[in-house]
Design a protein around this motif. Structure first.
Motif, short mmCIF file in Angstrom:
data_model
loop_
_atom_site.label_atom_id
_atom_site.label_comp_id
_atom_site.label_asym_id
_atom_site.label_seq_id
_atom_site.Cartn_x
_atom_site.Cartn_y
_atom_site.Cartn_z
N ILE A 96 33.03 -14.79 13.61
CA ILE A 96 32.39 -14.46 15.06
C ILE A 96 33.68 -14.17 16.27
CG2 ILE A 96 32.25 -17.06 14.31
CD1 ILE A 96 30.14 -16.90 17.05
N ASN A 97 34.53 -14.55 15.81
CA ASN A 97 35.59 -14.73 16.54
C ASN A 97 35.79 -12.73 16.75
OD1 ASN A 97 36.46 -14.48 14.13
ND2 ASN A 97 38.61 -14.43 14.44
N GLN A 98 36.26 -12.45 15.95
CA GLN A 98 35.88 -11.19 15.94
C GLN A 98 34.99 -10.31 16.67
OE1 GLN A 98 36.19 -9.60 11.84
NE2 GLN A 98 38.29 -9.72 11.60
N LEU A 99 33.83 -10.76 16.93
CA LEU A 99 32.11 -10.04 17.30
C LEU A 99 32.62 -10.41 18.34
CD1 LEU A 99 29.48 -11.15 14.51
CD2 LEU A 99 30.05 -8.56 15.66
N ALA A 100 32.99 -11.39 18.93
CA ALA A 100 32.83 -11.70 20.03
C ALA A 100 34.44 -11.09 20.96
CB ALA A 100 33.27 -13.18 20.71
N GLU A 101 35.33 -11.30 20.61
CA GLU A 101 36.41 -10.58 20.86
C GLU A 101 35.68 -8.88 21.07
OE1 GLU A 101 40.26 -8.68 19.90
OE2 GLU A 101 40.13 -10.70 19.15
N GLN A 102 35.04 -8.27 20.54
CA GLN A 102 34.18 -6.77 20.83
C GLN A 102 33.17 -7.06 21.57
OE1 GLN A 102 32.66 -6.58 17.16
NE2 GLN A 102 32.01 -3.97 17.45
N ALA A 103 33.05 -8.02 21.62
CA ALA A 103 31.72 -7.92 23.33
C ALA A 103 32.47 -8.30 24.35
CB ALA A 103 30.74 -8.95 22.72
N GLY A 104 33.79 -9.27 24.61
CA GLY A 104 34.57 -9.32 25.98
C GLY A 104 33.97 -10.76 26.40
N ALA A 105 33.24 -11.31 25.34
CA ALA A 105 33.16 -12.86 25.74
C ALA A 105 33.89 -13.22 26.13
CB ALA A 105 31.78 -13.09 24.19
N ASP A 106 34.02 -14.73 26.59
CA ASP A 106 35.04 -15.89 26.81
C ASP A 106 35.25 -16.32 26.33
OD1 ASP A 106 34.88 -15.24 29.78
OD2 ASP A 106 32.97 -15.00 29.66
N ASP A 107 34.27 -16.84 24.90
CA ASP A 107 34.45 -17.72 23.99
C ASP A 107 33.26 -17.79 23.36
OD1 ASP A 107 35.67 -20.22 22.79
OD2 ASP A 107 35.85 -20.82 24.70
N PHE A 108 33.24 -18.39 21.75
CA PHE A 108 32.46 -18.37 21.09
C PHE A 108 31.86 -19.73 20.38
CE2 PHE A 108 36.21 -17.36 18.87
CZ PHE A 108 36.36 -17.92 17.49
N ILE A 109 31.29 -19.97 19.64
CA ILE A 109 31.62 -20.71 19.11
C ILE A 109 29.87 -20.58 17.45
CG2 ILE A 109 28.84 -21.80 20.56
CD1 ILE A 109 29.47 -24.39 19.71
N ALA A 110 30.38 -21.26 16.25
CA ALA A 110 29.96 -20.93 15.28
C ALA A 110 28.58 -21.51 14.59
CB ALA A 110 30.42 -20.67 13.83
N LYS A 111 27.22 -20.91 14.40
CA LYS A 111 26.06 -21.84 14.44
C LYS A 111 26.60 -21.73 12.68
CE LYS A 111 22.95 -19.72 16.86
NZ LYS A 111 22.09 -18.47 16.99
N PRO A 112 25.82 -22.68 11.83
CA PRO A 112 25.58 -24.23 12.74
C PRO A 112 26.42 -24.94 12.67
CG PRO A 112 25.45 -24.75 10.39
CD PRO A 112 25.49 -22.97 10.52
N PHE A 113 26.13 -25.22 14.95
CA PHE A 113 27.28 -25.93 15.55
C PHE A 113 27.40 -27.28 15.44
CE2 PHE A 113 23.64 -24.93 18.58
CZ PHE A 113 23.35 -26.13 18.94
N ASP A 114 28.27 -27.98 16.04
CA ASP A 114 28.51 -29.41 16.02
C ASP A 114 27.88 -29.96 17.53
OD1 ASP A 114 30.13 -31.39 17.21
OD2 ASP A 114 29.74 -32.12 14.81
N ILE A 115 27.12 -30.88 17.28
CA ILE A 115 26.33 -30.73 18.85
C ILE A 115 27.70 -31.65 19.91
CG2 ILE A 115 24.65 -32.16 20.10
CD1 ILE A 115 23.28 -31.99 18.21
N ASN A 116 28.48 -31.88 19.60
CA ASN A 116 29.65 -32.80 20.23
C ASN A 116 30.55 -31.11 20.70
OD1 ASN A 116 28.79 -35.04 20.00
ND2 ASN A 116 30.29 -35.65 17.81
N LYS A 117 30.75 -29.97 19.91
CA LYS A 117 31.28 -28.95 20.02
C LYS A 117 30.75 -28.30 21.14
CE LYS A 117 34.62 -28.44 16.02
NZ LYS A 117 34.47 -29.55 15.67
N PHE A 118 29.46 -27.97 20.43
CA PHE A 118 28.74 -27.63 22.06
C PHE A 118 28.87 -28.32 23.28
CE2 PHE A 118 24.20 -26.41 23.74
CZ PHE A 118 24.36 -25.91 24.17
N GLU A 119 28.35 -29.17 23.59
CA GLU A 119 28.74 -30.22 24.81
C GLU A 119 30.38 -29.80 25.28
OE1 GLU A 119 27.90 -34.44 24.07
OE2 GLU A 119 25.65 -34.15 24.18
N GLU A 120 30.72 -29.65 24.50
CA GLU A 120 32.33 -29.72 24.42
C GLU A 120 32.89 -28.26 24.92
OE1 GLU A 120 35.40 -30.68 21.37
OE2 GLU A 120 34.30 -32.59 21.34
N MET A 121 32.00 -27.13 24.24
CA MET A 121 31.89 -26.21 25.25
C MET A 121 31.36 -25.82 27.10
SD MET A 121 33.23 -23.04 24.56
CE MET A 121 33.55 -22.87 22.67
#
Length: 128
Positions: A96-121
């Motif tokens: 996902i980190n490589q895909l996010a970089e390829q896309a030009g995204a600002d950040d990434f979060i992997a699924k399944p995700f931790d709800i706290n990490k999602f809220e922090e993002m």
């Protein structure tokens, strides 16, 4: 969650994902944080969809019908009116980190995700 940690003003978050369970879960979390949520199960006319809402944050899945998350993110990031909106890549892919970089995204979060990490993002990009 206490009122101090809730996002003060109603921020808009747009989620592109074709998994309805993910959309429902994320919508619930974001509404608890005080966000206004828009969702789409397709990237069809992605620029128009985003332009109509002008969200403060976008979550973009990699595997979305019509055009890929990478292509959709690139379209958004090349649009003068939309490129300032943070896009968080949101996928179960191992790389996902490589895909996010390829896309030009600002950040990434992997699924399944931790709800706290999602809220922090969310807080990181649109916190009060």
């Amino acid at each position: 969650m206490n009122e101090n940690s809730a996002i003060k003003t109603s921020k808009k978050v747009f989620i592109f994902d074709d998994n309805l369970e993910i959309l429902e879960l994320c919508t619930e979390i974001l509404e608890d944080l005080g966000c206004q949520v828009n969702t789409s199960a397709t990237t069809n006319n992605v620029e128009k969809q985003v332009q109509d809402i002008l969200p403060d944050l976008i979550f973009m899945d990699n595997w979305v019908p019509d055009i890929s998350g990478i292509e959709a993110t690139r379209l958004l990031k090349s649009n003068e009116n939309l490129k300032h909106i943070p896009v968080v890549y949101f996928s179960a892919n191992i790389n996902i980190n490589q895909l996010a970089e390829q896309a030009g995204a600002d950040d990434f979060i992997a699924k399944p995700f931790d709800i706290n990490k999602f809220e922090e993002m969310v807080e990181k990009y649109i916190g009060g």
